[in-house]
Write a protein that holds these residues in place. Structure first.
Motif, PDB file in Angstrom:
ATOM      1  N   ARG A 157       0.836  -1.211   0.000  1.00  0.00           N
ATOM      2  CA  ARG A 157       0.000   0.000   0.000  1.00  0.00           C
ATOM      3  C   ARG A 157       0.864   1.252   0.000  1.00  0.00           C
ATOM      4  O   ARG A 157       1.858   1.332   0.732  1.00  0.00           O
ATOM      5  N   GLY A 181      -2.915   5.069  -0.593  1.00  0.00           N
ATOM      6  CA  GLY A 181      -4.315   4.629  -0.537  1.00  0.00           C
ATOM      7  C   GLY A 181      -5.260   5.489  -1.347  1.00  0.00           C
ATOM      8  O   GLY A 181      -6.460   5.534  -1.060  1.00  0.00           O
ATOM      9  N   PRO A 220      -0.453  12.688 -11.953  1.00  0.00           N
ATOM     10  CA  PRO A 220      -1.856  12.377 -11.719  1.00  0.00           C
ATOM     11  C   PRO A 220      -2.557  13.543 -11.015  1.00  0.00           C
ATOM     12  O   PRO A 220      -1.900  14.320 -10.300  1.00  0.00           O
ATOM     13  N   PHE A 238      -1.181  14.089  -3.111  1.00  0.00           N
ATOM     14  CA  PHE A 238      -1.297  13.126  -1.998  1.00  0.00           C
ATOM     15  C   PHE A 238      -1.004  11.677  -2.382  1.00  0.00           C
ATOM     16  O   PHE A 238      -1.085  10.795  -1.529  1.00  0.00           O
ATOM     17  N   CYS A 239      -0.679  11.377  -3.646  1.00  0.00           N
ATOM     18  CA  CYS A 239      -0.358   9.977  -3.981  1.00  0.00           C
ATOM     19  C   CYS A 239       1.155   9.763  -3.969  1.00  0.00           C
ATOM     20  O   CYS A 239       1.925  10.708  -4.076  1.00  0.00           O
ATOM     21  N   GLY A 257       5.469   5.082  -5.161  1.00  0.00           N
ATOM     22  CA  GLY A 257       5.263   3.617  -5.169  1.00  0.00           C
ATOM     23  C   GLY A 257       3.906   3.254  -5.738  1.00  0.00           C
ATOM     24  O   GLY A 257       3.777   2.322  -6.540  1.00  0.00           O
ATOM     25  N   GLY A 281       2.948   1.287  -8.980  1.00  0.00           N
ATOM     26  CA  GLY A 281       2.030   0.145  -8.878  1.00  0.00           C
ATOM     27  C   GLY A 281       0.909   0.204  -9.909  1.00  0.00           C
ATOM     28  O   GLY A 281       0.492  -0.818 -10.458  1.00  0.00           O
ATOM     29  N   GLY A 283      -1.238   7.668 -14.796  1.00  0.00           N
ATOM     30  CA  GLY A 283      -1.209   8.665 -15.858  1.00  0.00           C
ATOM     31  C   GLY A 283      -1.365  10.036 -15.239  1.00  0.00           C
ATOM     32  O   GLY A 283      -0.930  10.270 -14.117  1.00  0.00           O
ATOM     33  N   GLY A 312       5.571  -8.001  -6.827  1.00  0.00           N
ATOM     34  CA  GLY A 312       6.677  -7.643  -5.950  1.00  0.00           C
ATOM     35  C   GLY A 312       6.378  -6.312  -5.288  1.00  0.00           C
ATOM     36  O   GLY A 312       5.429  -5.613  -5.668  1.00  0.00           O
ATOM     37  N   VAL A 362       7.870  -2.652  -4.554  1.00  0.00           N
ATOM     38  CA  VAL A 362       8.904  -1.700  -4.981  1.00  0.00           C
ATOM     39  C   VAL A 362       9.423  -0.965  -3.753  1.00  0.00           C
ATOM     40  O   VAL A 362       8.641  -0.363  -3.000  1.00  0.00           O
ATOM     41  N   HIS A 411      -8.724  12.812 -19.444  1.00  0.00           N
ATOM     42  CA  HIS A 411      -7.542  13.097 -20.246  1.00  0.00           C
ATOM     43  C   HIS A 411      -7.872  12.855 -21.717  1.00  0.00           C
ATOM     44  O   HIS A 411      -7.431  11.873 -22.320  1.00  0.00           O
TER      45      HIS A 411
HETATM   46  C1  LIG Z   1      -8.987  12.872  -6.698  1.00  0.00           C
HETATM   47  C2  LIG Z   1      -8.193  11.788  -7.363  1.00  0.00           C
HETATM   48  C3  LIG Z   1      -7.621  12.037  -8.594  1.00  0.00           C
HETATM   49  C4  LIG Z   1      -6.882  11.046  -9.241  1.00  0.00           C
HETATM   50  N1  LIG Z   1      -6.306  11.318 -10.441  1.00  0.00           N
HETATM   51  C5  LIG Z   1      -5.571  10.381 -11.085  1.00  0.00           C
HETATM   52  C6  LIG Z   1      -4.969  10.647 -12.352  1.00  0.00           C
HETATM   53  O1  LIG Z   1      -5.086  11.739 -12.911  1.00  0.00           O
HETATM   54  N2  LIG Z   1      -4.250   9.658 -12.933  1.00  0.00           N
HETATM   55  C7  LIG Z   1      -4.088   8.437 -12.337  1.00  0.00           C
HETATM   56  O2  LIG Z   1      -3.419   7.558 -12.909  1.00  0.00           O
HETATM   57  N3  LIG Z   1      -4.653   8.161 -11.138  1.00  0.00           N
HETATM   58  C8  LIG Z   1      -5.378   9.087 -10.498  1.00  0.00           C
HETATM   59  N4  LIG Z   1      -5.949   8.806  -9.277  1.00  0.00           N
HETATM   60  C9  LIG Z   1      -5.793   7.465  -8.689  1.00  0.00           C
HETATM   61  C10 LIG Z   1      -4.576   7.293  -7.731  1.00  0.00           C
HETATM   62  O3  LIG Z   1      -4.225   8.520  -7.130  1.00  0.00           O
HETATM   63  C11 LIG Z   1      -3.398   6.685  -8.487  1.00  0.00           C
HETATM   64  O4  LIG Z   1      -3.750   5.377  -8.909  1.00  0.00           O
HETATM   65  C12 LIG Z   1      -2.104   6.623  -7.679  1.00  0.00           C
HETATM   66  O5  LIG Z   1      -1.065   6.137  -8.523  1.00  0.00           O
HETATM   67  C13 LIG Z   1      -2.201   5.738  -6.450  1.00  0.00           C
HETATM   68  O6  LIG Z   1      -1.094   6.046  -5.615  1.00  0.00           O
HETATM   69  P1  LIG Z   1      -1.133   5.674  -4.042  1.00  0.00           P
HETATM   70  O7  LIG Z   1       0.167   6.046  -3.475  1.00  0.00           O
HETATM   71  O8  LIG Z   1      -2.318   6.258  -3.418  1.00  0.00           O
HETATM   72  O9  LIG Z   1      -1.243   4.086  -4.149  1.00  0.00           O
HETATM   73  P2  LIG Z   1      -2.247   3.068  -3.478  1.00  0.00           P
HETATM   74  O10 LIG Z   1      -3.650   3.428  -3.792  1.00  0.00           O
HETATM   75  O11 LIG Z   1      -1.901   2.868  -2.060  1.00  0.00           O
HETATM   76  O12 LIG Z   1      -1.852   1.740  -4.289  1.00  0.00           O
HETATM   77  C14 LIG Z   1      -2.144   1.629  -5.644  1.00  0.00           C
HETATM   78  C15 LIG Z   1      -1.674   0.251  -6.152  1.00  0.00           C
HETATM   79  O13 LIG Z   1      -0.257   0.194  -6.148  1.00  0.00           O
HETATM   80  C16 LIG Z   1       0.194  -0.858  -5.308  1.00  0.00           C
HETATM   81  N5  LIG Z   1       1.366  -0.356  -4.606  1.00  0.00           N
HETATM   82  C17 LIG Z   1       1.450   0.726  -3.799  1.00  0.00           C
HETATM   83  N6  LIG Z   1       2.710   0.883  -3.378  1.00  0.00           N
HETATM   84  C18 LIG Z   1       3.440  -0.115  -3.923  1.00  0.00           C
HETATM   85  C19 LIG Z   1       4.794  -0.498  -3.865  1.00  0.00           C
HETATM   86  N7  LIG Z   1       5.693   0.187  -3.157  1.00  0.00           N
HETATM   87  N8  LIG Z   1       5.192  -1.603  -4.543  1.00  0.00           N
HETATM   88  C20 LIG Z   1       4.310  -2.304  -5.278  1.00  0.00           C
HETATM   89  N9  LIG Z   1       3.007  -1.996  -5.374  1.00  0.00           N
HETATM   90  C21 LIG Z   1       2.583  -0.904  -4.707  1.00  0.00           C
HETATM   91  C22 LIG Z   1      -0.962  -1.213  -4.396  1.00  0.00           C
HETATM   92  O14 LIG Z   1      -0.938  -2.562  -3.999  1.00  0.00           O
HETATM   93  C23 LIG Z   1      -2.149  -0.908  -5.286  1.00  0.00           C
HETATM   94  O15 LIG Z   1      -2.437  -2.008  -6.107  1.00  0.00           O
HETATM   95  C24 LIG Z   1      -6.714   9.769  -8.622  1.00  0.00           C
HETATM   96  C25 LIG Z   1      -7.278   9.536  -7.374  1.00  0.00           C
HETATM   97  C26 LIG Z   1      -8.008  10.519  -6.743  1.00  0.00           C
HETATM   98  C27 LIG Z   1      -8.608  10.223  -5.404  1.00  0.00           C
END
Ligand SMILES: Cc1cc2nc3c(=O)[nH]c(=O)nc-3n(C[C@H](O)[C@H](O)[C@H](O)COP(=O)(O)OP(=O)(O)OC[C@H]3O[C@@H](n4cnc5c(N)ncnc54)[C@H](O)[C@@H]3O)c2cc1C
Length: 491
Positions: free
Chosen positions: A104, A107, A167, A172-173, A176, A180, A184, A238, A240, A405
């Protein structure tokens, strides 16, 4: 066989809504609790300094990601490792006890990929948040997975450099999570997706081995590209623990144009025309009438609410080239029937407009429970996809706002219903299924950037075919034979 079986690990068909581990010994909460205790005791003895959350309130806060409509499970515990060595030892313990693991990041995912699995250990990587190096000579950054995308952007900007993937959730993302999901964003249309910015990785495998893939070389064809395989695998192959990322020189400030259209497909036609003409703006985003109204209600922007859709077009070319690029974009919008085309007066106004687009999903969430979808099509077929979205929403009588997009052919139709209105919720889910099939029929994809995760798994095979899914399962089985990493997700 250990005490835990992994839930539904490689089986085809729909994911279970609430993913529950089966206890190999049969019925028994008691045996289950003993197994959990044995696992946690072992984990603590292997890693006395590891932070592990076991309190139910703490675990609850790791149950969900941002996939509001998906009902996840409660993690048995949450580990917060600080080093690669700790992640590796966690995986060795998990393998010894056959405990499933959910990697994670922050989230913020929208496919249930980091949501909890009942009886699984969530491994949250957010303490590993160091920018280890900014290597100006090679234009790379080396980072840990918990670095927030915006923090990396800000750090490299101080050096006159640019990390492209952006993104809408970039504030806030985590990197990793971006890796994962192969995230985009708004400037992929020019700079590509996360995969295009990842040169190398350090990855902990299911059995605790640590491998390095790629590195600082821009060109490297030594063996299969494991880097590209791991990017987008949603924590199923795996974990990362370090990434080597490609940087670019910082581009000039952006110039911005807004175009308003009388119909949604006419905005799609403008996008298709720009693509066919070889235009390469750094941003080409769309918002429809429902989304325009939602953000306008929230931020009182004075947007043209009579328009059926708007396009946000940005150019970061140097000097007059940016104006010329926007002139060509404006001509394409006019030809498609735009009712008005306006330009941001200064970079601050441009930044503000982009920020407004980033708020589209949050604005829709203010209207009710929001299910954001993520379909994509070849860009010439964008008008057909937009028409299909309108038709499907009307046929199922669901409220839908579409944004996304457009320059990538990737849209986020977002279905909204009042909390507790189960009939509307059912209609929205049925509309989503029809939407996936419409995208596939147009030669498109059920997910452009959010991932199959848990929420879209039944449609993977429909899109890529049985043989391709079998190959994916074979790869999964080779890297994770016990099926411990994020079971029930992707394949
Ligand atoms: C308001 C909003 C706007 C968004 N806009 C976009 C956008 O423009 N483009 C876009 O692509 N997404 C967007 N997203 C979705 C999200 O932010 C992305 O998917 C982002 O990459 C997730 O990052 P996270 O750190 O929150 O990962 P998480 O949600 O915690 O995890 C995402 C996935 O990656 C895996 N993962 C996490 N860390 C690791 C690691 N270290 N090694 C291996 N696997 C891992 C997890 O198991 C899960 O499957 C948006 C979300 C929100 C709420």
């Amino acid at each position: 066989m250990g005490l835990f079986n992994t839930p539904d690990r490689c089986s085809p068909g729909p994911p279970t809504e609430r993913q529950t581990p089966r206890d190999a010994g049969g019925d028994k909460p008691l045996a289950y609790h003993r197994a959990v205790t044995a696992f946690l005791d072992d984990l603590r003895s292997r890693l006395p300094d590891l932070r592990v959350l076991t309190d139910e309130t703490d675990r609850e806060s790791y149950r969900r990601d941002e996939t509001a409509h998906f009902e996840p499970g409660l993690p048995l515990a949450v580990a917060l490792p600080a080093t690669t060595a700790e992640v590796a030892e966690i995986m060795r313990a998990a393998t010894a006890h056959r405990v499933p693991v959910v990697p994670r990041g922050a989230g913020s995912g929208l496919s249930g990929g980091s949501a909890g699995i009942e009886g699984a250990l969530t491994v949250a990587l957010m303490r590993m948040n160091a920018i280890l190096e900014i290597d100006r000579d090679n234009l790379v950054a080396v980072v840990q997975p918990g670095v927030i995308n915006a923090d990396l952007k800000a750090a490299v900007a101080k050096e006159g450099l640019f990390y492209a993937p952006d993104p809408a959730s970039y504030e806030f993302c985590s990197i990793g999570g971006n890796i994962g999901t192969n995230a985009g964003g708004l400037c992929c249309v020019k700079y590509g997706v996360t995969r295009d910015a990842v040169l190398g990785l350090e990855v902990v495998l299911a059995d605790g081995r640590v491998i390095r893939t790629g590195g600082r070389n821009l060109k490297d064809v030594a063996g299969y590209s494991l880097t590209h395989l791991i990017v987008g695998s949603q924590g199923t192959l795996g974990i990362v623990t370090e990434a080597t990322l490609r940087l670019r020189p910082a581009p000039p400030p952006k110039r911005t144009l807004l175009a308003f259209f009388p119909t949604v497909p006419s905005a799609g036609e403008a996008v298709a025309a720009m693509t066919a003409a070889g235009a390469e703006p750094c941003t080409l985003e769309l918002m429809d009438r429902v989304t325009i109204a939602a953000v306008d209600d929230w931020h009182a922007l004075g947007l043209d609410r009579t328009a059926a859709a708007l396009l946000l077009v940005e150019s970061d070319r140097p000097g007059t080239a940016a104006h010329e690029e926007l002139d060509r974009a404006a001509a394409a919008c006019d030809a498609a029937g735009a009712v008005s085309v306006v330009r941001a007066s200064d970079p601050m106004e441009a930044d503000w407009l982009r920020q407004v687009r980033r708020q589209a999903f949050r604005a829709m969430e203010r209207l009710g429970v929001a299910r954001m979808e993520d379909v994509g099509v070849p860009r010439s077929r964008l008008p057909e996809l937009l028409a299909a979205i309108e038709r499907i929403a009307a046929a199922h009588d669901v409220r839908c706002g579409t944004f996304g997009h457009a320059g990538d052919g990737n849209l986020h139709p977002t279905f909204v219903w009042d909390r507790g209105d189960t009939a509307a919720e059912e209609r929205a889910h049925a509309a989503c299924e029809e939407l996936y099939r419409a995208a596939i029929a147009l030669g498109g994809t059920v997910t452009g950037e959010h991932g199959i995760g848990a929420a879209r798994r039944p449609f993977l095979e429909e899109q890529v075919g049985t043989d391709a899914v079998e190959v994916m399962r074979a790869i999964k089985a080779a890297l994770d034979p016990a099926g411990l990493l994020n079971p029930g997700r992707v394949v």
